[in-house]
Scaffold this active site. Sequence first.
Site, short mmCIF file in Angstrom:
data_model
loop_
_atom_site.label_atom_id
_atom_site.label_comp_id
_atom_site.label_asym_id
_atom_site.label_seq_id
_atom_site.Cartn_x
_atom_site.Cartn_y
_atom_site.Cartn_z
CB CYS A 74 37.28 28.87 33.42
SG CYS A 74 37.10 30.40 34.42
CB THR A 76 35.76 31.65 38.05
OG1 THR A 76 36.67 32.22 38.63
CG2 THR A 76 34.31 32.73 38.29
CB CYS A 183 42.87 30.49 39.31
SG CYS A 183 42.70 31.38 37.59
CG HIS A 185 44.85 32.83 34.10
ND1 HIS A 185 43.37 32.42 33.88
CD2 HIS A 185 45.06 33.68 33.20
CE1 HIS A 185 42.96 33.16 33.15
NE2 HIS A 185 43.83 33.85 32.53
#
Length: 257
Positions: A74, A76, A183, A185
């Site tokens: 991830c 973040t 990111c 995703h």
Amino acid sequence: MDNKQPIGVFDSGIGGTSIWKEIHNLLPNEKTIYLADSKNAPYGEKSKQEIIRLSMKNTDFLLEMNCKLIVVACNTATTNAIRELRTKYNVPFIGIEPAIKPAAINSKTQVIGILATKGTLNSELFNKTTEMFYETKIIEQIGYGLVELIENGQIDSPEMDQLLRSYLQPMIEANIDFLVLGCSHYPYLIPQIRKIIPDHIQIIDSGLAVARQTQNILKEIGFNPGNDNEPIFYTNTNPKVLKTILGGNYVVQEKDF
């Protein structure tokens, strides 16, 4: 050196499976445990302290499962919490950062775009990285709403197409020649992104680089010598979307953590 302990991988949801797939492809003998904290997705809108707390919660879970190495799949969580994780825990961590460096070095137009979460773009680690490439114009765009749509299984939705066009069109007009996906995703959006951006714009994500770094760390702490390598997946929400994005016959367990 042999080490049968599993590799732990966590993300704020299903996106980190794009990283997991690269690791699994490169290191098929390794046993892996994947943790999808979808209940708290997206991390990108949360405070730094909350991101650190969630990252420690996920780490505690994976260490209880006896993991030898933890991949923070991830952006973040990496950019906001990996320093604290490395300070607190005595286990190797591999993080994932936006691949600004290869984009900036190889850009012909000296203009690159990055699509990432608010938490990543506002992080100290990300800003330190971008400062190194001050000669390159970096167009930053927060991907508001993208993670939520992916987590809800709406990758091919009209809403997704509309959001992506609004985020990418200014980058196209600014003459970017590289688009960095910041990111984990977002690699699942590459087919949609390709329909919008011109062919000459290259898309970069960090999946393979993370897999290679995982391999390097295993040279120091040991590889799994056997075939007991069935991956385990945990999610704290409905497992349907995670199962769909994984494909195959993987078992996904729903567990509150």
